[in-house]
Design a protein around this motif. Structure first.
Motif, PDB file in Angstrom:
ATOM      1  N   UNK A 183      25.920  51.808  69.861  1.00 41.60           N
ATOM      2  CA  UNK A 183      26.574  51.880  71.171  1.00 41.60           C
ATOM      3  C   UNK A 183      26.691  53.330  71.632  1.00 41.60           C
ATOM      4  N   UNK A 184      26.298  53.554  72.866  1.00 40.64           N
ATOM      5  CA  UNK A 184      26.481  54.876  73.475  1.00 40.64           C
ATOM      6  C   UNK A 184      27.334  54.693  74.727  1.00 40.64           C
ATOM      7  N   UNK A 185      28.498  55.319  74.737  1.00 44.89           N
ATOM      8  CA  UNK A 185      29.402  55.180  75.872  1.00 44.89           C
ATOM      9  C   UNK A 185      28.810  55.777  77.148  1.00 44.89           C
ATOM     10  N   UNK A 186      29.111  55.130  78.266  1.00 44.47           N
ATOM     11  CA  UNK A 186      28.720  55.648  79.572  1.00 44.47           C
ATOM     12  C   UNK A 186      29.933  56.373  80.140  1.00 44.47           C
ATOM     13  N   UNK A 263      19.657  53.231  78.390  1.00 42.47           N
ATOM     14  CA  UNK A 263      19.067  53.058  77.066  1.00 42.47           C
ATOM     15  C   UNK A 263      19.596  51.762  76.458  1.00 42.47           C
ATOM     16  N   UNK A 264      18.958  51.323  75.358  1.00 44.74           N
ATOM     17  CA  UNK A 264      19.405  50.123  74.665  1.00 44.74           C
ATOM     18  C   UNK A 264      20.850  50.280  74.187  1.00 44.74           C
ATOM     19  N   UNK A 265      21.231  51.431  73.675  1.00 43.93           N
ATOM     20  CA  UNK A 265      22.596  51.643  73.181  1.00 43.93           C
ATOM     21  C   UNK A 265      23.610  51.646  74.333  1.00 43.93           C
ATOM     22  N   UNK A 266      23.188  52.069  75.532  1.00 45.06           N
ATOM     23  CA  UNK A 266      24.077  52.015  76.711  1.00 45.06           C
ATOM     24  C   UNK A 266      24.245  50.579  77.195  1.00 45.06           C
ATOM     25  N   UNK A 268      24.179  48.044  75.209  1.00 47.21           N
ATOM     26  CA  UNK A 268      25.114  47.493  74.219  1.00 47.21           C
ATOM     27  C   UNK A 268      26.559  47.847  74.560  1.00 47.21           C
ATOM     28  N   UNK A 269      26.750  49.033  75.130  1.00 46.75           N
ATOM     29  CA  UNK A 269      28.094  49.434  75.544  1.00 46.75           C
ATOM     30  C   UNK A 269      28.603  48.507  76.658  1.00 46.75           C
ATOM     31  N   UNK A 270      27.723  48.132  77.580  1.00 50.08           N
ATOM     32  CA  UNK A 270      28.124  47.207  78.649  1.00 50.08           C
ATOM     33  C   UNK A 270      28.580  45.868  78.061  1.00 50.08           C
ATOM     34  N   UNK A 271      27.860  45.397  77.049  1.00 51.82           N
ATOM     35  CA  UNK A 271      28.282  44.146  76.404  1.00 51.82           C
ATOM     36  C   UNK A 271      29.653  44.299  75.748  1.00 51.82           C
ATOM     37  N   UNK A 272      29.953  45.489  75.272  1.00 44.89           N
ATOM     38  CA  UNK A 272      31.233  45.702  74.585  1.00 44.89           C
ATOM     39  C   UNK A 272      32.414  45.701  75.557  1.00 44.89           C
ATOM     40  N   UNK A 273      32.163  45.967  76.843  1.00 49.08           N
ATOM     41  CA  UNK A 273      33.261  45.994  77.818  1.00 49.08           C
ATOM     42  C   UNK A 273      33.203  44.819  78.795  1.00 49.08           C
ATOM     43  N   UNK A 274      32.128  44.029  78.739  1.00 50.94           N
ATOM     44  CA  UNK A 274      31.952  42.929  79.690  1.00 50.94           C
ATOM     45  C   UNK A 274      32.672  41.666  79.274  1.00 50.94           C
ATOM     46  N   UNK A 275      33.149  40.906  80.245  1.00 47.69           N
ATOM     47  CA  UNK A 275      33.784  39.617  79.986  1.00 47.69           C
ATOM     48  C   UNK A 275      32.791  38.462  80.066  1.00 47.69           C
ATOM     49  N   UNK A 276      31.833  38.590  80.989  1.00 46.58           N
ATOM     50  CA  UNK A 276      30.876  37.493  81.174  1.00 46.58           C
ATOM     51  C   UNK A 276      29.585  38.026  81.788  1.00 46.58           C
ATOM     52  N   UNK A 277      28.456  37.499  81.310  1.00 49.96           N
ATOM     53  CA  UNK A 277      27.158  37.801  81.900  1.00 49.96           C
ATOM     54  C   UNK A 277      26.814  36.695  82.885  1.00 49.96           C
ATOM     55  N   UNK A 278      26.414  37.092  84.090  1.00 48.53           N
ATOM     56  CA  UNK A 278      26.010  36.114  85.102  1.00 48.53           C
ATOM     57  C   UNK A 278      24.522  36.297  85.386  1.00 48.53           C
ATOM     58  N   UNK A 296      26.206  39.280  71.284  1.00 47.11           N
ATOM     59  CA  UNK A 296      27.266  40.288  71.369  1.00 47.11           C
ATOM     60  C   UNK A 296      28.617  39.708  71.791  1.00 47.11           C
ATOM     61  N   UNK A 297      28.750  38.379  71.648  1.00 45.62           N
ATOM     62  CA  UNK A 297      30.044  37.727  71.882  1.00 45.62           C
ATOM     63  C   UNK A 297      30.512  37.832  73.339  1.00 45.62           C
TER      64      UNK A 297
END
Length: 374
Positions: A183-186, A263-266, A268-278, A296-297
């Protein structure tokens, strides 16, 4: 074990390239790659022995009316690519060509027609192809020179059969999920979404991925609860379309954040803060972002399009909405879902990934297809 030429002529690194990497890194076969000279592509494939195509070509010439000059340029560039393939195969005793992306079937079959009728060709078709297009007609015509087609879903398989490809020449191999957890933070993003319900759109900015509907859903949800915010992340493939959705968001004062070229790690960061993918795509063979979100749950809410129903069991591992469902009805449904307990849905989604969409399964199936083509 065979010497296999992996052919990827795309000048971008998209879904087809990303999902190919686990097989490239773990196949039992000996690989040589021939990939685009574009810097992004060169970097992506840099850890695998190979060559770069000297000239890029653009497959959209197949579809667009570019006149005699444009069509001649297209064929000349593809013939040059076929010539380069010939040199590589002669130097490496290659027995099969793996054409990684939909457009790659063309230079691969040109090589076979001009230089070597004995070469085996596997064409990985990642797209839904309109039956009345030039591309569909060319695939049907060159079908006799392609030994096997691989598709990422039964939806694409059925699409090829509608074009006229025999069922026994098509194997379904589901995409696998990238299991990287780096994970790379934005910078600054966490502050913008604090105390918000984060809705994710991850995909290219173009008509097919249909980000405009995502924004309409966010707008409708904002009228219910102002805590909703949409984050859009993708590659700008259509500048005009990108400007259109930016303008739509501004004019309608929609809570939204636009990101590109992550990037792929960025991601992944979105998945770590997201509630739902639409997912709002007009067309999508087997969207890898759904697999990534489930892994990524992150809860998935998707339009019922093409291969999506092969990935999501509605109400069990995610949620689907009808292809032509009204935006306001979608928003009401989504608001209820987000404010419900979805722990069992998330658990089921992860189990589905582990059972059906693993790298191990994909690698084994592709290797078996290559072995079969003796």
């Amino acid at each position: 074990m065979k010497n296999v030429l992996f052919l990827s002529t795309s000048n971008i690194v998209g879904g087809a390239e990303i999902v190919s990497k686990p097989w490239l890194e773990n196949t039992i076969h000996s690989l040589i790659t021939l990939t685009s000279i574009d810097d992004t592509s060169k970097k992506f494939f840099s850890d695998i022995k190979g060559y770069n195509i000297k000239k890029r070509y653009y497959s959209d010439i197949i579809e667009n009316d570019n006149g005699i000059k444009g069509k001649m340029s297209f064929f000349i560039k593809n013939i040059k690519t076929a010539s380069q393939i010939n040199k590589i195969i002669n130097n490496n005793e290659v027995k099969a060509i793996y054409a990684n992306n939909t457009a790659d079937f063309f230079p691969a079959t040109l090589y076979k027609i001009i230089y070597n009728r004995n070469i085996k060709i596997i064409s990985h078709i990642h797209d839904m192809i309109q039956i009345d297009t030039k591309r569909a007609k060319i695939i049907k015509f060159l079908n006799r020179d392609i030994n096997m087609f691989i598709t990422p879903s039964n939806a694409v398989k059925e699409n090829l059969m509608d074009i006229g490809i025999p069922e026994n020449k098509i194997k379904v191999v589901y995409n696998s999920v990238d299991n990287s957890k780096t994970i790379k933070k934005i910078e600054g993003l966490n502050k913008l979404v604090r105390d918000k319900i984060v809705l994710l759109f991850i995909g290219a900015y173009n008509e097919r991925k249909n980000a405009i509907d995502f924004l309409k859903i966010v707008k409708a949800l904002n009228s219910i609860d102002d805590k909703y915010i949409g984050i859009l992340a993708g590659r700008i493939e259509d500048e005009e379309y990108y400007n259109k959705i930016i303008n739509y968001s501004k004019v309608n004062n929609i809570n939204s954040i636009f990101l590109d070229n992550l990037s792929r790690s960025e991601i992944n960061y979105l998945y770590s803060i997201g509630n739902i993918l639409i997912l709002t795509s007009n067309q999508d063979p087997l969207p890898t972002v759904i697999l990534e979100a489930m892994y990524n749950n992150v809860l998935v809410f998707s339009r019922n399009v093409d291969g999506v129903k092969e990935m999501i069991k509605d109400g069990e591992s995610g949620y689907l909405y009808d292809y032509n469902e009204n935006i306001h009805e979608i928003a009401k449904k989504l608001n209820r879902i987000i404010k419900s307990n979805n722990n069992d849905i998330l658990k089921n989604a992860y189990i589905d990934i582990e059972m059906n969409f693993t790298n191990k399964t994909k690698i084994r199936l592709i290797d078996e297809i290559i072995d079969y083509l003796e």
